[in-house]
Design a protein around this motif. Sequence first.
Motif, PDB file in Angstrom:
ATOM      1  N   TYR A  36       0.837  -1.210   0.000  1.00 30.24           N
ATOM      2  CA  TYR A  36       0.000   0.000   0.000  1.00 30.24           C
ATOM      3  C   TYR A  36       0.866   1.251   0.000  1.00 30.24           C
ATOM      4  CZ  TYR A  36      -3.177   3.620   1.639  1.00 30.24           C
ATOM      5  OH  TYR A  36      -3.897   4.782   1.771  1.00 30.24           O
ATOM      6  N   ASP A  37       1.904   1.233   0.844  1.00 32.71           N
ATOM      7  CA  ASP A  37       2.807   2.396   0.905  1.00 32.71           C
ATOM      8  C   ASP A  37       3.526   2.588  -0.424  1.00 32.71           C
ATOM      9  OD1 ASP A  37       2.067   2.814   3.501  1.00 32.71           O
ATOM     10  OD2 ASP A  37       3.785   1.742   4.360  1.00 32.71           O
ATOM     11  N   HIS A  38       3.905   1.455  -1.075  1.00 34.68           N
ATOM     12  CA  HIS A  38       4.599   1.546  -2.361  1.00 34.68           C
ATOM     13  C   HIS A  38       3.698   2.165  -3.421  1.00 34.68           C
ATOM     14  CE1 HIS A  38       7.115   0.449  -5.757  1.00 34.68           C
ATOM     15  NE2 HIS A  38       6.066  -0.121  -6.316  1.00 34.68           N
ATOM     16  N   PHE A  39       2.457   1.678  -3.533  1.00 34.32           N
ATOM     17  CA  PHE A  39       1.531   2.230  -4.526  1.00 34.32           C
ATOM     18  C   PHE A  39       1.191   3.680  -4.213  1.00 34.32           C
ATOM     19  CE2 PHE A  39       0.549  -2.275  -5.459  1.00 34.32           C
ATOM     20  CZ  PHE A  39       0.651  -2.228  -6.840  1.00 34.32           C
ATOM     21  N   LYS A  40       1.067   3.989  -2.936  1.00 37.23           N
ATOM     22  CA  LYS A  40       0.764   5.362  -2.558  1.00 37.23           C
ATOM     23  C   LYS A  40       1.893   6.307  -2.924  1.00 37.23           C
ATOM     24  CE  LYS A  40      -0.695   8.152   1.425  1.00 37.23           C
ATOM     25  NZ  LYS A  40      -0.997   8.142   2.879  1.00 37.23           N
ATOM     26  N   ARG A  41       3.136   5.801  -2.803  1.00 42.16           N
ATOM     27  CA  ARG A  41       4.307   6.634  -3.096  1.00 42.16           C
ATOM     28  C   ARG A  41       4.583   6.747  -4.588  1.00 42.16           C
ATOM     29  NH1 ARG A  41       7.295   3.956  -0.273  1.00 42.16           N
ATOM     30  NH2 ARG A  41       8.349   2.653  -1.840  1.00 42.16           N
ATOM     31  N   GLU A  42       4.314   5.656  -5.345  1.00 39.82           N
ATOM     32  CA  GLU A  42       4.674   5.612  -6.771  1.00 39.82           C
ATOM     33  C   GLU A  42       3.451   5.599  -7.686  1.00 39.82           C
ATOM     34  OE1 GLU A  42       7.714   5.900  -7.411  1.00 39.82           O
ATOM     35  OE2 GLU A  42       8.788   5.204  -5.628  1.00 39.82           O
ATOM     36  N   GLN A  44       2.008   7.731  -9.491  1.00 40.95           N
ATOM     37  CA  GLN A  44       2.120   8.416 -10.786  1.00 40.95           C
ATOM     38  C   GLN A  44       2.691   7.485 -11.859  1.00 40.95           C
ATOM     39  OE1 GLN A  44       3.460   9.522  -7.937  1.00 40.95           O
ATOM     40  NE2 GLN A  44       3.134  11.734  -7.630  1.00 40.95           N
ATOM     41  N   ILE A  45       3.655   6.638 -11.447  1.00 41.76           N
ATOM     42  CA  ILE A  45       4.261   5.713 -12.414  1.00 41.76           C
ATOM     43  C   ILE A  45       3.225   4.725 -12.924  1.00 41.76           C
ATOM     44  CG2 ILE A  45       5.982   3.887 -12.693  1.00 41.76           C
ATOM     45  CD1 ILE A  45       7.723   5.349 -10.668  1.00 41.76           C
ATOM     46  N   TYR A  46       2.383   4.223 -12.029  1.00 42.55           N
ATOM     47  CA  TYR A  46       1.369   3.244 -12.438  1.00 42.55           C
ATOM     48  C   TYR A  46       0.271   3.882 -13.276  1.00 42.55           C
ATOM     49  CZ  TYR A  46       3.685   0.039  -9.290  1.00 42.55           C
ATOM     50  OH  TYR A  46       4.610  -0.766  -8.689  1.00 42.55           O
ATOM     51  N   VAL A  47      -0.011   5.134 -13.033  1.00 39.62           N
ATOM     52  CA  VAL A  47      -0.976   5.846 -13.882  1.00 39.62           C
ATOM     53  C   VAL A  47      -0.414   6.001 -15.294  1.00 39.62           C
ATOM     54  CG1 VAL A  47      -2.126   8.064 -14.262  1.00 39.62           C
ATOM     55  CG2 VAL A  47      -2.119   7.041 -11.992  1.00 39.62           C
TER      56      VAL A  47
END
Length: 332
Positions: A36-42, A44-47
């Motif tokens: 969760y912390d990883h997706f929250k931090r990154e 923009q990359i996944y978008v």
Amino acid sequence: MVQGNTPAPGSAIESVEDTPDTLHDTFTDSRGSRLYDHFKREWQIYVMLLPTIVWFLVFLYKPMYGLQIAFKDYSIFRGVANSPWIGLEHFETLFSNDQFIRAVTNTIKISALNLLFGFPAPIILALMFNEILHATYKKTAQTIVYLPHFISSVIIAGIVITAFSPTAGIVNTIIGWFGLDPVYFLTQPQWFRPIFVGTGIWQEAGFGSIVFLAAIAGVNPSLYESAVVDGANRWQMMWKITIPSILPTILIMLIIRIGNIMEVSFELVILLYHPATYETADVVNTWVYRQGLQSGQYDLAAAAGLFNAVVAFVLVMTANTLSRRFSQTSLW
């Protein structure tokens, strides 16, 4: 009298028995929290990655559902799901079809020529560019050789047809200077493969050299400095330093090229060939096009396309395995 080792309720020993479940829950919660912390931090990359994922799902993975018509007596009125299964009947038809066998043979021969002459071309070009010391001349030459890649295949085919025209083509004009009769290059089967392979080299060699130029740029400059101190000339530095340093890149590109050995440029072939040159010009992709779109045999065309994909998969797996075994360089 001393009693057995049965622990008292609520003792520390009893709590140890619950430790595996407790640790599992703790690990699961910790892992979920980290994700969760990883997706929250990154995020923009996944978008940014999302459009590519959607493109792959829609245009590459979703169409795989239709591959089943290679094993069905497909009817556009019944649809994919309701068409009856016929097993491997289409594949038996393929391998007993002389035109399909000819198309496979032509595909392999053209790809072999592309591999033999087309694959080394961007490597040689990159090595030549690396030896140019005049910056302005180097940039100008690179721009000129990159340009054909950005020209449409339709325009490329038009240039080729015009250049080899028996009446006004520059090739036949030069032949005429020596008192020879004009040659109808594009109507003679024996000339199709040399023209096609040469056109592909002219169109793609410049752009393909970018990868190898990038690999050359990553070579440690101290290696060249040491070679100069030892008295090596430019030719020796190229053979002893540059080529060995970019060899992993060459092997990776070779594996990818072998994986695409069944994928001859459909657009250029279909623009340059005609019935008179089918003998050497008809490839699997053009055969599939004629059977599927022109003749309406979608199931047979799907079987040919599936065969093409399986052969390509086997080739890239084999090339990758051999490369990993003998050179420790591979795609995965």
